[in-house]
Design an enzyme around this catalytic site. Structure first.
Site, PDB file in Angstrom:
ATOM      1  N   HIS A   1      68.037  43.848   9.454  1.00  0.00           N
ATOM      2  CA  HIS A   1      67.946  43.702   8.002  1.00  0.00           C
ATOM      3  C   HIS A   1      68.495  44.943   7.298  1.00  0.00           C
ATOM      4  O   HIS A   1      69.279  44.826   6.345  1.00  0.00           O
ATOM      5  CB  HIS A   1      66.493  43.472   7.587  1.00  0.00           C
ATOM      6  CG  HIS A   1      66.264  43.606   6.117  1.00  0.00           C
ATOM      7  ND1 HIS A   1      66.579  42.611   5.211  1.00  0.00           N
ATOM      8  CD2 HIS A   1      65.765  44.642   5.377  1.00  0.00           C
ATOM      9  CE1 HIS A   1      66.283  43.012   3.987  1.00  0.00           C
ATOM     10  NE2 HIS A   1      65.789  44.239   4.051  1.00  0.00           N
ATOM     11  N   GLU A   2      68.096  46.123   7.761  1.00  0.00           N
ATOM     12  CA  GLU A   2      68.527  47.358   7.113  1.00  0.00           C
ATOM     13  C   GLU A   2      70.034  47.561   7.241  1.00  0.00           C
ATOM     14  O   GLU A   2      70.699  48.002   6.299  1.00  0.00           O
ATOM     15  CB  GLU A   2      67.763  48.553   7.692  1.00  0.00           C
ATOM     16  CG  GLU A   2      66.292  48.578   7.319  1.00  0.00           C
ATOM     17  CD  GLU A   2      66.073  48.665   5.820  1.00  0.00           C
ATOM     18  OE1 GLU A   2      66.718  49.504   5.166  1.00  0.00           O
ATOM     19  OE2 GLU A   2      65.258  47.876   5.295  1.00  0.00           O
TER      20      GLU A   2
ATOM     21  N   GLN B   1      58.286  56.084   4.904  1.00  0.00           N
ATOM     22  CA  GLN B   1      57.048  55.432   4.511  1.00  0.00           C
ATOM     23  C   GLN B   1      55.874  55.947   5.339  1.00  0.00           C
ATOM     24  O   GLN B   1      56.039  56.323   6.502  1.00  0.00           O
ATOM     25  CB  GLN B   1      57.161  53.911   4.632  1.00  0.00           C
ATOM     26  CG  GLN B   1      57.371  53.392   6.043  1.00  0.00           C
ATOM     27  CD  GLN B   1      57.572  51.880   6.093  1.00  0.00           C
ATOM     28  OE1 GLN B   1      57.724  51.212   5.079  1.00  0.00           O
ATOM     29  NE2 GLN B   1      57.562  51.337   7.294  1.00  0.00           N
TER      30      GLN B   1
ATOM     31  N   PHE C   1      63.958  44.235  11.915  1.00  0.00           N
ATOM     32  CA  PHE C   1      63.898  45.262  10.879  1.00  0.00           C
ATOM     33  C   PHE C   1      65.220  46.021  10.811  1.00  0.00           C
ATOM     34  O   PHE C   1      65.817  46.179   9.745  1.00  0.00           O
ATOM     35  CB  PHE C   1      62.739  46.203  11.199  1.00  0.00           C
ATOM     36  CG  PHE C   1      62.439  47.234  10.139  1.00  0.00           C
ATOM     37  CD1 PHE C   1      62.846  47.078   8.819  1.00  0.00           C
ATOM     38  CD2 PHE C   1      61.710  48.368  10.461  1.00  0.00           C
ATOM     39  CE1 PHE C   1      62.547  48.035   7.849  1.00  0.00           C
ATOM     40  CE2 PHE C   1      61.405  49.329   9.505  1.00  0.00           C
ATOM     41  CZ  PHE C   1      61.834  49.159   8.205  1.00  0.00           C
TER      42      PHE C   1
ATOM     43  N   HIS D   1      62.116  54.065   6.611  1.00  0.00           N
ATOM     44  CA  HIS D   1      62.249  52.714   6.068  1.00  0.00           C
ATOM     45  C   HIS D   1      63.720  52.357   5.955  1.00  0.00           C
ATOM     46  O   HIS D   1      64.128  51.260   6.319  1.00  0.00           O
ATOM     47  CB  HIS D   1      61.574  52.605   4.702  1.00  0.00           C
ATOM     48  CG  HIS D   1      61.597  51.208   4.144  1.00  0.00           C
ATOM     49  ND1 HIS D   1      60.878  50.839   3.037  1.00  0.00           N
ATOM     50  CD2 HIS D   1      62.266  50.082   4.529  1.00  0.00           C
ATOM     51  CE1 HIS D   1      61.091  49.553   2.775  1.00  0.00           C
ATOM     52  NE2 HIS D   1      61.937  49.074   3.658  1.00  0.00           N
TER      53      HIS D   1
ATOM     54  N   LYS E   1      71.840  44.631   5.021  1.00  0.00           N
ATOM     55  CA  LYS E   1      71.657  44.758   3.578  1.00  0.00           C
ATOM     56  C   LYS E   1      72.215  46.076   3.053  1.00  0.00           C
ATOM     57  O   LYS E   1      72.880  46.115   2.011  1.00  0.00           O
ATOM     58  CB  LYS E   1      70.179  44.657   3.210  1.00  0.00           C
ATOM     59  CG  LYS E   1      69.943  44.768   1.695  1.00  0.00           C
ATOM     60  CD  LYS E   1      68.491  44.545   1.316  1.00  0.00           C
ATOM     61  CE  LYS E   1      68.313  44.647  -0.200  1.00  0.00           C
ATOM     62  NZ  LYS E   1      66.904  44.419  -0.622  1.00  0.00           N
ATOM     63  N   HIS E   2      71.963  47.178   3.762  1.00  0.00           N
ATOM     64  CA  HIS E   2      72.327  48.502   3.258  1.00  0.00           C
ATOM     65  C   HIS E   2      73.461  49.158   4.047  1.00  0.00           C
ATOM     66  O   HIS E   2      74.387  49.714   3.471  1.00  0.00           O
ATOM     67  CB  HIS E   2      71.102  49.424   3.286  1.00  0.00           C
ATOM     68  CG  HIS E   2      69.946  48.916   2.492  1.00  0.00           C
ATOM     69  ND1 HIS E   2      69.947  48.903   1.107  1.00  0.00           N
ATOM     70  CD2 HIS E   2      68.751  48.386   2.878  1.00  0.00           C
ATOM     71  CE1 HIS E   2      68.798  48.403   0.675  1.00  0.00           C
ATOM     72  NE2 HIS E   2      68.062  48.078   1.718  1.00  0.00           N
TER      73      HIS E   2
END
Length: 228
Positions: A116-117, A36, A113, A63, A120-121
């Site tokens: 979360h990454e 990003q 951050f 990102h 989730k991924h």
């Protein structure tokens, strides 16, 4: 005599209650490696907040590294049994702060951050990458890709000017060897600006590949490239 349907239900109940509470993704086909532009993240009505270490470098930052399927869908939040553990990436923290900073104002900063990454991924890539390997792969890819240089070599600079989306795409393809997926957002005045660039990576997280899905953009034919 007990009816067959009731007997079958009684036999299946132990299996149902012993099933794992978290979902496990089927083998994914590729990664999106998503970068990003911080100027576009900040130049919106929502604005941004700098991390405790100060204003990040004026360059594309990570990102995420997102597992995807070739049919266009993707897995998420695959395993609650392997939560984010900052101690596993302690040796990568300095590089992550530089290459994967958080600009969100929602609190928690960079650790939130990264958490979360991963959850989730990253947990959907555990068949090939554990937590340390996941973040390490993203950093290696970032060090291999210099989007800003590719754009500047083509005369496309973060100066607030308007540039052809075709020229932007061509410049990145010339720099990486592969077709990118471009994403735009709107500045405070509603003008569309270059926000994110995604390139496709093989399922081992090692090399760039041509995307097996459409790279159709949400951007108009000309977009701004704001400063940061």
């Amino acid at each position: 005599m007990m009816q067959p349907s009731i007997m079958l239900l009684l036999l299946l109940l132990p299996l149902l209650f012993s099933a794992p509470s978290t979902s496990t993704a089927r083998d994914f086909d590729f990664f999106y490696f998503v970068l990003q532009w911080p100027g576009s993240f900040c130049d919106t009505k929502k604005s941004c907040c700098y991390p405790a270490t100060g204003k990040p470098t004026a360059d594309f930052s990570i990102h995420g590294l997102w597992p995807n399927y070739a049919d266009g869908s993707y897995p998420s939040n695959c395993d609650r049994k392997t939560p984010y553990d900052s101690s596993q990436i302690a040796d990568l923290t300095e590089s992550l702060r530089s290459q994967w900073p958080s600009l969100a104002c929602s609190g928690g900063g960079e650790s939130t951050f990264w958490k979360h990454e991963w959850e989730k991924h990253g947990t959907c890539s555990e068949s090939v990458l554990d937590q340390h390997a996941y973040f390490g792969a993203a950093l290696r890819l970032r060090n291999r890709i210099n989007l800003l240089q590719s754009l500047q070599d083509a005369g496309i600079k973060p100066d607030g000017g308007s540039y052809s989306l075709t020229d932007i795409s061509s410049a990145i393809r010339n720099g990486t060897g592969f077709e990118p997926k471009l994403e735009c957002n709107a500045d405070e005045g509603g003008n569309q600006q270059l926000y994110q660039v995604s390139v496709c990576v093989d399922a081992k997280g090692e090399r760039l590949i041509e995307c097996p899905v459409s790279t159709t953009s949400n951007c108009p034919s000309r977009v701004e490239f704001p400063p940061f």
